[in-house]
Design a protein around this motif. Structure first.
Motif, PDB file in Angstrom:
ATOM      1  N   LYS A   1       0.846  -1.193   0.000  1.00  0.00           N
ATOM      2  CA  LYS A   1       0.000   0.000   0.000  1.00  0.00           C
ATOM      3  C   LYS A   1       0.882   1.246   0.000  1.00  0.00           C
ATOM      4  N   ASN A   2       0.583   2.153  -0.890  1.00  0.00           N
ATOM      5  CA  ASN A   2       1.302   3.420  -0.924  1.00  0.00           C
ATOM      6  C   ASN A   2       0.397   4.491  -1.495  1.00  0.00           C
ATOM      7  N   VAL A   3      -0.202   5.245  -0.600  1.00  0.00           N
ATOM      8  CA  VAL A   3      -1.080   6.325  -1.039  1.00  0.00           C
ATOM      9  C   VAL A   3      -0.583   7.650  -0.467  1.00  0.00           C
ATOM     10  N   ILE A   4      -0.971   8.740  -1.097  1.00  0.00           N
ATOM     11  CA  ILE A   4      -0.698  10.059  -0.525  1.00  0.00           C
ATOM     12  C   ILE A   4      -1.667  10.180   0.640  1.00  0.00           C
ATOM     13  N   HIS A   5      -1.155  10.195   1.882  1.00  0.00           N
ATOM     14  CA  HIS A   5      -2.084  10.227   3.020  1.00  0.00           C
ATOM     15  C   HIS A   5      -2.392  11.651   3.476  1.00  0.00           C
ATOM     16  N   THR A   6      -1.491  12.583   3.179  1.00  0.00           N
ATOM     17  CA  THR A   6      -1.753  13.958   3.592  1.00  0.00           C
ATOM     18  C   THR A   6      -1.464  14.915   2.451  1.00  0.00           C
ATOM     19  N   LEU A   7      -2.376  15.830   2.216  1.00  0.00           N
ATOM     20  CA  LEU A   7      -2.198  16.826   1.177  1.00  0.00           C
ATOM     21  C   LEU A   7      -2.606  18.171   1.754  1.00  0.00           C
ATOM     22  N   THR A   8      -1.739  19.174   1.613  1.00  0.00           N
ATOM     23  CA  THR A   8      -2.093  20.487   2.137  1.00  0.00           C
ATOM     24  C   THR A   8      -1.968  21.542   1.054  1.00  0.00           C
ATOM     25  N   VAL A   9      -2.824  22.530   1.136  1.00  0.00           N
ATOM     26  CA  VAL A   9      -2.802  23.650   0.198  1.00  0.00           C
ATOM     27  C   VAL A   9      -2.663  24.929   1.015  1.00  0.00           C
ATOM     28  N   HIS A  10      -1.630  25.710   0.701  1.00  0.00           N
ATOM     29  CA  HIS A  10      -1.393  26.963   1.398  1.00  0.00           C
ATOM     30  C   HIS A  10      -1.387  28.110   0.397  1.00  0.00           C
ATOM     31  N   PHE A  11      -1.827  29.282   0.869  1.00  0.00           N
ATOM     32  CA  PHE A  11      -1.634  30.493   0.092  1.00  0.00           C
ATOM     33  C   PHE A  11      -0.884  31.458   0.992  1.00  0.00           C
ATOM     34  N   GLN A  12       0.321  31.853   0.575  1.00  0.00           N
ATOM     35  CA  GLN A  12       1.163  32.740   1.380  1.00  0.00           C
ATOM     36  C   GLN A  12       1.306  32.207   2.817  1.00  0.00           C
ATOM     37  N   SER A  13       1.661  30.916   2.931  1.00  0.00           N
ATOM     38  CA  SER A  13       1.851  30.239   4.223  1.00  0.00           C
ATOM     39  C   SER A  13       0.598  30.132   5.074  1.00  0.00           C
ATOM     40  N   GLN A  14      -0.559  30.551   4.556  1.00  0.00           N
ATOM     41  CA  GLN A  14      -1.821  30.402   5.285  1.00  0.00           C
ATOM     42  C   GLN A  14      -2.524  29.164   4.747  1.00  0.00           C
ATOM     43  N   LEU A  15      -2.987  28.314   5.668  1.00  0.00           N
ATOM     44  CA  LEU A  15      -3.667  27.097   5.243  1.00  0.00           C
ATOM     45  C   LEU A  15      -4.982  27.416   4.517  1.00  0.00           C
ATOM     46  N   VAL A  16      -5.183  26.753   3.377  1.00  0.00           N
ATOM     47  CA  VAL A  16      -6.443  26.882   2.641  1.00  0.00           C
ATOM     48  C   VAL A  16      -7.285  25.636   2.910  1.00  0.00           C
ATOM     49  N   TRP A  17      -6.707  24.479   2.659  1.00  0.00           N
ATOM     50  CA  TRP A  17      -7.343  23.226   3.071  1.00  0.00           C
ATOM     51  C   TRP A  17      -6.286  22.149   3.224  1.00  0.00           C
ATOM     52  N   ARG A  18      -6.672  21.129   4.011  1.00  0.00           N
ATOM     53  CA  ARG A  18      -5.766  20.025   4.287  1.00  0.00           C
ATOM     54  C   ARG A  18      -6.596  18.765   4.227  1.00  0.00           C
ATOM     55  N   ALA A  19      -6.086  17.707   3.589  1.00  0.00           N
ATOM     56  CA  ALA A  19      -6.872  16.491   3.475  1.00  0.00           C
ATOM     57  C   ALA A  19      -6.092  15.275   3.938  1.00  0.00           C
ATOM     58  N   GLN A  20      -6.818  14.364   4.605  1.00  0.00           N
ATOM     59  CA  GLN A  20      -6.291  13.039   4.910  1.00  0.00           C
ATOM     60  C   GLN A  20      -6.939  12.144   3.860  1.00  0.00           C
ATOM     61  N   LEU A  21      -6.119  11.487   3.055  1.00  0.00           N
ATOM     62  CA  LEU A  21      -6.671  10.685   1.972  1.00  0.00           C
ATOM     63  C   LEU A  21      -6.481   9.197   2.251  1.00  0.00           C
ATOM     64  N   GLY A  22      -7.366   8.393   1.674  1.00  0.00           N
ATOM     65  CA  GLY A  22      -7.282   6.947   1.845  1.00  0.00           C
ATOM     66  C   GLY A  22      -7.148   6.255   0.507  1.00  0.00           C
ATOM     67  N   THR A  23      -7.348   4.936   0.507  1.00  0.00           N
ATOM     68  CA  THR A  23      -7.197   4.162  -0.716  1.00  0.00           C
ATOM     69  C   THR A  23      -8.354   4.400  -1.694  1.00  0.00           C
ATOM     70  N   GLY A  24      -9.404   5.047  -1.239  1.00  0.00           N
ATOM     71  CA  GLY A  24     -10.557   5.297  -2.102  1.00  0.00           C
ATOM     72  C   GLY A  24     -10.389   6.483  -3.029  1.00  0.00           C
ATOM     73  N   VAL A  25      -9.217   7.124  -2.988  1.00  0.00           N
ATOM     74  CA  VAL A  25      -8.958   8.224  -3.920  1.00  0.00           C
ATOM     75  C   VAL A  25      -8.268   7.618  -5.145  1.00  0.00           C
ATOM     76  N   ALA A  26      -8.757   7.959  -6.327  1.00  0.00           N
ATOM     77  CA  ALA A  26      -8.249   7.378  -7.565  1.00  0.00           C
ATOM     78  C   ALA A  26      -6.771   7.696  -7.779  1.00  0.00           C
ATOM     79  N   ALA A  27      -6.090   6.839  -8.557  1.00  0.00           N
ATOM     80  CA  ALA A  27      -4.693   7.071  -8.909  1.00  0.00           C
ATOM     81  C   ALA A  27      -4.574   8.424  -9.610  1.00  0.00           C
ATOM     82  N   ASN A  28      -3.419   9.054  -9.499  1.00  0.00           N
ATOM     83  CA  ASN A  28      -3.194  10.399 -10.010  1.00  0.00           C
ATOM     84  C   ASN A  28      -4.260  11.353  -9.486  1.00  0.00           C
TER      85      ASN A  28
END
Lengths: 147, 105
Positions: free
Chosen positions: B42-69
């Motif tokens: 198993k190898n998935v991207i488990h954490t993804l964060t989006v920042h604008f000017q170092s300010q958090l916009v959104w952050r996601a915990q992802l699982g195996t149910g997210v499609a490849a790419n």
């Protein structure tokens, strides 16, 4: 699994005895939802989930989630959780949102194990949970190898 | 690992605009077997964060149910020009980030 997540899980299972309204929960995945919402009531509404009625292939199914929220500092969506009622791991994504998004509108692509109902739960800034769902027919499951 | 971020060339101040992010990643579920019958870890991207000017916009915990790419489409509202940054980390502790300059017209 990270330490923090284990702590959250442990906390959540302590609260698992609390009542949750039955009709808005996906079949068999009540437990993972109860852990996420810490046993709080999830009301149906405010969350619109758009998915194709028929997906030829479960490997990549588009989903669009729109929440009825002004996304202001006082009133915004805090968290969105995408839950599958048939995947081996029910929680697909848990997304923490900030008001700087401007619109509570998000799209991504899912991997689905067969035809099912996909649920999206939204936690608002007033701590209330709302939910929406979409039914999708998947001709070819993404989990053929897993059997 | 490569990612693409798509935003409008110029945006209006405090007016939400659409952002599209595509990350190249197999998102291995751990349920798949290769040609020799060996289970693929198993190898998935488990954490993804989006920042604008170092300010958090959104952050996601992802699982195996997210499609490849993994592909995400979302909205963003900015008060001024700045840098939009997407950062991610997978189960093999491989991570990267990609950024794009947002220009307020």
């Amino acid at each position: 699994m990270s330490d923090r997540r284990q702590v959250i899980w442990a906390l959540a299972s302590m609260a698992a005895g609390a009542p949750v309204s039955a009709q808005v929960l996906p079949n068999g995945y009540e437990d993972s939802i109860r852990r996420l919402t810490l046993g709080q009531t999830v009301q149906p509404g405010r969350v619109r989930v758009q998915m194709p009625r028929l997906a030829d292939n479960g490997q990549s199914v588009p989903i669009q989630v729109t929440v009825d929220s002004p996304m202001t500092a006082q009133d915004h969506v805090q968290r969105l959780v995408v839950v599958s009622d048939r995947n081996p791991r029910p929680v697909i994504a848990s997304i923490e949102m900030q008001p700087s998004m401007g619109k509570a509108d998000l799209a991504l692509r899912l991997r689905l194990n067969g035809s099912q109902r996909v649920w999206v739960l939204a936690k608002m800034s007033d701590e209330a949970w709302w939910s929406g769902h979409a039914d999708v027919e998947v001709t070819e499951s993404a989990c053929l190898d897993a059997g | 690992m490569v990612a693409r971020i798509h935003i409008p060339e110029r945006v209006t101040r405090d007016e939400p605009f659409e952002v599209r992010v595509l990350i190249q990643h197999p998102m291995e579920t751990g349920y798949r077997f290769d040609a020799d019958g060996t289970a693929v870890a198993k190898n998935v991207i488990h954490t993804l964060t989006v920042h604008f000017q170092s300010q958090l916009v959104w952050r996601a915990q992802l699982g195996t149910g997210v499609a490849a790419n993994p592909y995400f489409q979302f909205w963003l509202k900015v008060p001024d020009s700045g840098e939009l940054r997407v950062t991610w980390l997978d189960d093999q502790n491989q991570g990267a980030s990609e950024s794009r300059r947002v220009r307020v017209a």
